[in-house]
Design a protein around this motif. Structure first.
Motif, mmCIF file in Angstrom:
data_model
loop_
_atom_site.group_PDB
_atom_site.id
_atom_site.type_symbol
_atom_site.label_atom_id
_atom_site.label_comp_id
_atom_site.label_asym_id
_atom_site.label_seq_id
_atom_site.Cartn_x
_atom_site.Cartn_y
_atom_site.Cartn_z
ATOM 1 N N LEU A 139 0.858 -1.190 0.000
ATOM 2 C CA LEU A 139 0.000 0.000 0.000
ATOM 3 C C LEU A 139 0.891 1.234 0.000
ATOM 4 C CD1 LEU A 139 -2.687 -0.990 2.655
ATOM 5 C CD2 LEU A 139 -2.777 -1.231 0.162
ATOM 6 N N PHE A 140 0.412 2.311 -0.617
ATOM 7 C CA PHE A 140 1.185 3.561 -0.614
ATOM 8 C C PHE A 140 1.057 4.169 0.767
ATOM 9 C CE2 PHE A 140 -0.413 3.221 -5.077
ATOM 10 C CZ PHE A 140 0.775 2.714 -5.584
ATOM 11 N N ASP A 141 2.170 4.230 1.503
ATOM 12 C CA ASP A 141 1.981 4.599 2.902
ATOM 13 C C ASP A 141 1.806 6.094 3.139
ATOM 14 O OD1 ASP A 141 5.083 2.904 3.460
ATOM 15 O OD2 ASP A 141 4.762 4.798 2.443
ATOM 16 N N SER A 142 1.947 6.890 2.074
ATOM 17 C CA SER A 142 1.628 8.308 2.249
ATOM 18 C C SER A 142 0.144 8.590 2.009
ATOM 19 C CB SER A 142 2.471 9.144 1.291
ATOM 20 O OG SER A 142 2.196 8.748 -0.038
ATOM 21 N N LEU B 155 -8.143 5.818 7.434
ATOM 22 C CA LEU B 155 -6.964 5.298 8.135
ATOM 23 C C LEU B 155 -5.763 5.244 7.201
ATOM 24 C CD1 LEU B 155 -8.531 2.329 10.140
ATOM 25 C CD2 LEU B 155 -7.970 4.628 10.954
ATOM 26 N N PHE B 156 -4.574 5.348 7.782
ATOM 27 C CA PHE B 156 -3.337 5.190 7.013
ATOM 28 C C PHE B 156 -2.838 3.753 7.161
ATOM 29 C CE2 PHE B 156 -3.392 9.773 7.075
ATOM 30 C CZ PHE B 156 -2.821 10.085 5.852
ATOM 31 N N PRO B 157 -2.075 3.256 6.178
ATOM 32 C CA PRO B 157 -1.604 1.866 6.247
ATOM 33 C C PRO B 157 -0.899 1.527 7.557
ATOM 34 C CG PRO B 157 -1.166 2.742 4.077
ATOM 35 C CD PRO B 157 -1.729 3.879 4.883
ATOM 36 N N SER B 158 -0.187 2.509 8.140
ATOM 37 C CA SER B 158 0.520 2.219 9.389
ATOM 38 C C SER B 158 -0.447 1.944 10.536
ATOM 39 C CB SER B 158 1.439 3.390 9.756
ATOM 40 O OG SER B 158 0.685 4.568 9.847
ATOM 41 N N GLU B 159 -1.718 2.295 10.338
ATOM 42 C CA GLU B 159 -2.695 2.073 11.414
ATOM 43 C C GLU B 159 -3.458 0.764 11.245
ATOM 44 O OE1 GLU B 159 -4.366 6.407 12.493
ATOM 45 O OE2 GLU B 159 -4.436 5.973 10.355
ATOM 46 N N LEU B 160 -3.094 -0.015 10.223
ATOM 47 C CA LEU B 160 -3.857 -1.224 9.927
ATOM 48 C C LEU B 160 -3.136 -2.480 10.408
ATOM 49 C CD1 LEU B 160 -4.771 -0.455 6.190
ATOM 50 C CD2 LEU B 160 -6.123 0.094 8.217
ATOM 51 N N SER B 161 -3.909 -3.518 10.706
ATOM 52 C CA SER B 161 -3.304 -4.814 11.044
ATOM 53 C C SER B 161 -2.931 -5.523 9.749
ATOM 54 C CB SER B 161 -4.319 -5.653 11.802
ATOM 55 O OG SER B 161 -5.360 -6.032 10.927
#
Ligand SMILES: Nc1ncnc2c1ncn2[C@@H]1O[C@H](COP(=O)(O)OP(=O)(O)O)[C@@H](O)[C@H]1O
Ligand SMILES: [Mg+2]
Lengths: 248, 244
Positions: free
Chosen positions: A89-92, A133-139
């Motif tokens: 996923l594009f993390d930005s 949500l941003f990718p860093s917040e996902l499981s």
């Protein structure tokens, strides 16, 4: 249908794929199985054109991908979706922006139409209300689901999944496997899945090809994969106590 | 040595294509203005004030002959800031700040397969990822450099007033003494070339990262080192070309 005809690929001296010919059928899940390092990812990346093959041809429904102009390749790319091992996923970008990205790049849809499609895809992977949500917040499991949603946003004809349940717990793995399988049947996609997970093989393996050391070793279905006499395949399948017990 | 240069040139040929969607490019450009430009305003301003102050004080202390007027302090501060400190030193600092940022951002996208994801979609990743950064830096760095010159001259003035070595009047008349607009042009040309060096070289090292987190770190170090070396090298070349 996707067809690879006599493809070979080397990195320097190392021959990673050795003269592989294989067909992947429409509307079913086609599994590429094999041990780590056997060449599954390289094969998949050759199929989608991330690597150029040294030899051989790749056909997407009789269109010769390997001899296409850049323009034609671009058009085919919009017909294929890919689920990467880590999600990629594009993390930005937020979840919503990730899924909307291919739509913004390649369609002339209005923002409302795009949002509608995003929400439809999110709903399809059972992830409503995570738009912002941003990718860093996902499981891990959510990342895979968003990645699936992004891969299907342009309604692909071909779907490639590299180790879709690596790093997931068995239950989440099952959910992801079933999701991919359902989507494949529902939209009649030609789906190719790399895996070394025997659960996936037995659950969703409609067509299975076994790669060993860069060679195509065996082909069949999950009905007959357990009954094979092929030594290398047997070693691969019955590597765990559980599968050995299953055989008895 | 030749192979990386060839690879760099080929990469740049892929960077300089028309963006797929102008609207998206414009949006990216504004994001990059923020992250490559606006975010550097603070550090550029602070460093410039101190550089200007130091140049002014050093010059003032070194004038011990009564034949040399104290207006030389302002003149020297201006010449140093415009010709060298602002365009070159600030660009070197930006090479550290912006270069490592670009290389690690693009490098991370490479090792987490985000670049492959772009490519799969039929996007030209060098164009999508690197062009907005190069464009943003080329447009924004001149603003940073002009700001740096102004802050540097202000720093020099402040130092003169605080230390009472030079009067405000002498300093300001020094600033005005024998001013050639061409020097500003020279400074801006250098700035634009350095902006291109920083962003393209850092983009190159980020784009060709292989491996994992460790290699991303290495790529970003290399980006800073090579950007700096090429800034120094082109500083010499441009000075020879433009001032000789
Ligand atoms: N970009 C590359 N450069 C060189 N060697 C590679 C590259 N990608 C994969 N390989 C090698 O190819 C072999 C197969 O790798 P891979 O396809 O990733 O295996 P897996 O079946 O686990 O997905 C490995 O030995 C790997 O080291
Ligand atoms: Mg793999």
């Amino acid at each position: 249908m996707i067809e690879a005809a006599n493809i070979s690929k080397s990195f320097g001296e190392k021959e990673v794929l050795k003269n592989i010919s294989v067909q992947f059928e429409k509307g079913i899940t086609n599994l590429i199985i094999g041990r780590s390092g056997s060449g599954k990812t390289v094969l998949m990346k050759c199929l989608v054109g991330l690597f150029n093959v040294d030899k051989g041809n790749i056909f997407f429904d009789d269109r010769d991908f390997s001899n296409m102009s850049i323009k034609e390749k671009r058009d085919i790319r919009q017909e294929l979706g890919m689920l990467f091992q880590g999600g990629a996923l594009f993390d930005s970008m937020t979840v919503e922006q990730n899924i909307m990205f291919p739509l913004s790049m390649f369609t002339k849809k209005s923002i409302e139409e795009k949002l509608e499609r995003v929400n439809f895809c999110l709903k399809r992977v059972n992830l409503e209300n995570s738009n912002k949500l941003f990718p860093s917040e996902l499981s891990g499991g959510m990342i895979k689901r968003v990645a699936i949603a992004r891969a299907i946003s342009l309604q692909p004809k071909y779907l490639f999944c590299d180790e879709p349940n690596s790093g997931l717990d068995p239950m989440t793995s099952g959910v992801i496997d079933n999701l991919i399988s359902e989507i494949t049947h529902e939209y009649q996609i030609t789906t190719v899945i790399n895996t070394h997970d025997m659960n996936s093989v037995l659950e969703i393996g409609e067509k299975i090809v076994f790669i060993n050391n860069g060679e195509l070793w065996w082909g069949g279905t999950n009905q007959n994969v357990l009954k094979t006499n092929n030594k290398e395949l047997n070693d691969f399948i019955f590597a765990t106590e559980l599968t050995r017990r299953l055989k008895k | 040595m030749l192979k990386p240069i060839g690879r760099y040139i080929l990469l740049m040929l892929r960077v300089f294509k028309k963006p797929d969607k102008v609207k998206i490019f414009r949006k990216q450009l504004f994001t990059e203005f923020q992250s490559l430009g606006t975010d550097s305003l603070g550090i550029v301003a602070i460093i410039s004030v101190f550089m200007g102050a130091v140049v002014a004080i050093q010059t003032a202390y070194n004038i011990d002959s009564p034949l040399i007027p104290l207006t030389m302090v302002g003149f020297t501060a201006r010449q140093s800031m415009v010709l060298e400190f602002s365009p070159t030193i600030v660009s070197l600092i930006l090479a550290g700040k912006v270069g490592s940022r670009i290389a690690s951002e693009i490098g991370t996208m490479r090792v987490t397969e985000q670049i492959d994801a772009l490519k799969i979609m039929g996007i030209n990743p060098p164009n999508y990822l690197i062009l907005p950064k190069i464009t943003a830096a080329i447009l924004y760095n001149p603003i940073l450099i002009v700001l740096s010159i102004i802050m540097g001259l202000f720093g020099g003035w402040l130092a003169c007033i605080v230390t009472q070595l030079v009067t405000s009047q002498d300093y300001i008349s020094g600033l005005r003494y024998w001013f050639e607009a061409y020097t500003i042009f020279y400074a801006l040309i250098k700035t634009v070339v350095f902006a291109f060096i920083i962003t393209s070289i850092s983009g190159y090292f980020g784009y060709y990262t292989t491996g994992g987190a460790l290699e991303v770190g290495r790529a970003s170090t290399k980006a800073v080192v090579f950007s700096s070396i090429f800034i120094i090298l082109f500083n010499l070349i441009l000075t020879q070309l433009l001032l000789a």
